[in-house]
Design a protein around this motif. Structure first.
Motif, PDB file in Angstrom:
ATOM      1  N   UNK A 129      -8.222  28.722  -3.624  1.00 20.96           N
ATOM      2  CA  UNK A 129      -8.148  28.964  -5.586  1.00 20.96           C
ATOM      3  C   UNK A 129      -7.275  27.218  -5.450  1.00 20.96           C
ATOM      4  N   UNK A 130      -7.773  26.696  -6.468  1.00 22.60           N
ATOM      5  CA  UNK A 130      -7.660  25.211  -7.188  1.00 22.60           C
ATOM      6  C   UNK A 130      -8.149  24.229  -5.368  1.00 22.60           C
ATOM      7  N   UNK A 165      -3.592  35.835  -7.460  1.00 23.58           N
ATOM      8  CA  UNK A 165      -3.780  34.582  -8.256  1.00 23.58           C
ATOM      9  C   UNK A 165      -4.590  34.451  -9.105  1.00 23.58           C
ATOM     10  N   UNK A 166      -4.776  34.198 -10.410  1.00 21.14           N
ATOM     11  CA  UNK A 166      -3.469  33.388 -11.253  1.00 21.14           C
ATOM     12  C   UNK A 166      -2.960  35.277 -11.883  1.00 21.14           C
ATOM     13  N   UNK A 167      -2.917  35.901 -11.159  1.00 23.20           N
ATOM     14  CA  UNK A 167      -1.734  37.151 -11.393  1.00 23.20           C
ATOM     15  C   UNK A 167      -0.717  37.667 -11.037  1.00 23.20           C
ATOM     16  N   UNK A 168      -0.081  38.093 -12.059  1.00 25.93           N
ATOM     17  CA  UNK A 168       1.587  38.253 -10.820  1.00 25.93           C
ATOM     18  C   UNK A 168       1.581  38.835  -9.951  1.00 25.93           C
ATOM     19  N   UNK A 207       1.223  25.780  -8.142  1.00 26.87           N
ATOM     20  CA  UNK A 207       2.761  25.762  -8.063  1.00 26.87           C
ATOM     21  C   UNK A 207       3.124  27.572  -8.058  1.00 26.87           C
ATOM     22  N   UNK A 208       3.839  27.010  -7.335  1.00 27.46           N
ATOM     23  CA  UNK A 208       4.090  29.115  -7.918  1.00 27.46           C
ATOM     24  C   UNK A 208       5.899  29.259  -8.770  1.00 27.46           C
ATOM     25  N   UNK A 209       5.394  29.592  -9.671  1.00 32.40           N
ATOM     26  CA  UNK A 209       6.313  30.333 -10.726  1.00 32.40           C
ATOM     27  C   UNK A 209       6.735  31.628 -10.848  1.00 32.40           C
ATOM     28  N   UNK A 210       7.880  31.598 -10.876  1.00 34.12           N
ATOM     29  CA  UNK A 210       8.483  32.575 -10.788  1.00 34.12           C
ATOM     30  C   UNK A 210       9.132  33.579 -12.297  1.00 34.12           C
ATOM     31  N   UNK A 211       8.311  34.674 -11.904  1.00 34.31           N
ATOM     32  CA  UNK A 211       9.153  35.878 -13.576  1.00 34.31           C
ATOM     33  C   UNK A 211       9.964  36.034 -13.091  1.00 34.31           C
ATOM     34  N   UNK A 220      -2.377  26.805 -10.982  1.00 32.57           N
ATOM     35  CA  UNK A 220      -2.991  25.388 -10.878  1.00 32.57           C
ATOM     36  C   UNK A 220      -1.641  24.708 -11.694  1.00 32.57           C
ATOM     37  N   UNK A 221      -1.331  23.537 -10.800  1.00 33.93           N
ATOM     38  CA  UNK A 221      -0.260  22.729 -11.304  1.00 33.93           C
ATOM     39  C   UNK A 221      -0.942  21.730 -13.115  1.00 33.93           C
ATOM     40  N   UNK A 222      -0.117  21.676 -13.950  1.00 39.75           N
ATOM     41  CA  UNK A 222      -0.527  21.332 -15.062  1.00 39.75           C
ATOM     42  C   UNK A 222      -0.589  19.657 -14.896  1.00 39.75           C
ATOM     43  N   UNK A 223      -0.719  18.582 -15.517  1.00 39.45           N
ATOM     44  CA  UNK A 223      -0.304  17.410 -15.661  1.00 39.45           C
ATOM     45  C   UNK A 223       1.514  17.449 -15.880  1.00 39.45           C
ATOM     46  N   UNK A 224       2.257  16.372 -15.418  1.00 41.17           N
ATOM     47  CA  UNK A 224       3.747  16.845 -15.850  1.00 41.17           C
ATOM     48  C   UNK A 224       4.098  17.964 -15.482  1.00 41.17           C
ATOM     49  N   UNK A 225       3.813  18.444 -14.760  1.00 39.30           N
ATOM     50  CA  UNK A 225       3.791  20.276 -14.892  1.00 39.30           C
ATOM     51  C   UNK A 225       5.784  19.880 -14.234  1.00 39.30           C
ATOM     52  N   UNK A 226       6.938  20.728 -14.648  1.00 40.82           N
ATOM     53  CA  UNK A 226       8.575  20.726 -14.181  1.00 40.82           C
ATOM     54  C   UNK A 226       8.722  21.524 -13.268  1.00 40.82           C
TER      55      UNK A 226
END
Length: 233
Positions: A129-130, A165-168, A207-211, A220-226
Motif C-alpha cells: 500500500x503506497x 486500506x483505504x477502507x476503515x 498516515x493513520x487517520x482516526x475516525x 496516502x498522505x497528502x502534501x501539507x497534511x495535518x
C-alpha cells in the motif's frame, strides 16, 4: 471464514447460509448492493459470493468499483448469465471465479475452498500500500525499501490496516484481533499500538487517520497534511 453472500433470491440465500454455517463459517447475507456496501464498511470478509441481477443495480458494475480499492478479497460470481461473453466480462471485471445457475453446491463449495487457500497464501506472503510492503511469511515490513523497526504486535496491526486500506478498520475488530493472544485488551491498548505505528510511519507517505468512535484508516498522505493525531471528523 467470513463470507459475504450478495444474493436476492431468498431460497438460494437461505440454503447456502444454512449449509455454510454448519462447518462454522460466518455468513452475512445481503439482498442488495446497498446492504453489501454497509456490510463491507463494518468489517472485512474472506470471500464474497456475488449475484449479478440485483434490485438496486448490476453486480458487475459494483464489482468493477470494488476492485479499485480492494484487489485481494476473492469474489465468486454466481449468476444465471451463461453466455461465454458473460463469463469473460465477469472475469475481466474482477471476478476470481464464475459459476452459472443452476449449480452444484458441492462444486460451489470446492471452488470457494480453492479461492480461500489462494487468498490466504497471497495475503500471507506480500501486501503493498503506497510505499509500504508487508511480508507476512518473513514477519517484516518496509517503507520505500527501508525496513521498519516493528514489534510483533505492531507488525500485526500494520498488516490489518494495509489489508483494509483505504477502507476503515473498525476499532472493535482491532481489539478482538489483539485479544486472541492477550485477553486483557481494551480501547487504550489499541490506541497505544496505533500511536506507535504513526510515529514509525512518519515520512513514509502514509498516515493513520482516526475516525473517533469508529476506527482507523490507513491513507496516502497528502502534501501539507495535518497532524494525524490532531482533530478528526
Amino acid at each position: 471464514m467470513r463470507v459475504l453472500l450478495i444474493e436476492d433470491d431468498d431460497v438460494i440465500a437461505r440454503e447456502l447460509r444454512l449449509r455454510w454455517t454448519r462447518p462454522g463459517w460466518s455468513v452475512q447475507v445481503c439482498g442488495s448492493l446497498r446492504e453489501a456496501q454497509e456490510a463491507l464498511g463494518q468489517g472485512s470478509f474472506n470471500l464474497i459470493v456475488l449475484d449479478l441481477g440485483l434490485p438496486d443495480g448490476d453486480g458487475l458494475e459494483w464489482l468493477s468499483k470494488f476492485r479499485r480499492h480492494d484487489k485481494l478479497t476473492p469474489v465468486l460470481v454466481l449468476t444465471a448469465r451463461d453466455r461465454i461473453s458473460d463469463r469473460v466480462h465477469g472475469l475481466q471485471s474482477g471476478a476470481d471465479d464464475y459459476l452459472v445457475k443452476p449449480f452444484s453446491v458441492e462444486e460451489l463449495d470446492a471452488r470457494l475452498e480453492v479461492l480461500a487457500r489462494r487468498s490466504q497464501l497471497a495475503r500471507g506472503e506480500l501486501m503493498h500500500y503506497g510505499s509500504l510492503s508487508w511480508l507476512g511469511d518473513e514477519g517484516c515490513a518496509y517503507a520505500d525499501g527501508k525496513r521498519l523497526d516493528l514489534l510483533p504486535r505492531e507488525f500485526e496491526v500494520l498488516g490489518m490496516l494495509i489489508r483494509r486500506a483505504p477502507r476503515l478498520l473498525p476499532k472493535q475488530a482491532l481489539i478482538e484481533a489483539l485479544a486472541r493472544r492477550n485477553t486483557e485488551v481494551g480501547d487504550s491498548t489499541a490506541e497505544v499500538y496505533i500511536s506507535r505505528l504513526r510515529r514509525k510511519l512518519a515520512g513514509s507517505g502514509t498516515m493513520i487517520r482516526t475516525l473517533r468512535g469508529f476506527g482507523y484508516v490507513l491513507e496516502l498522505e497528502p502534501v501539507g497534511a495535518p497532524d494525524p493525531e490532531g482533530p478528526t471528523e
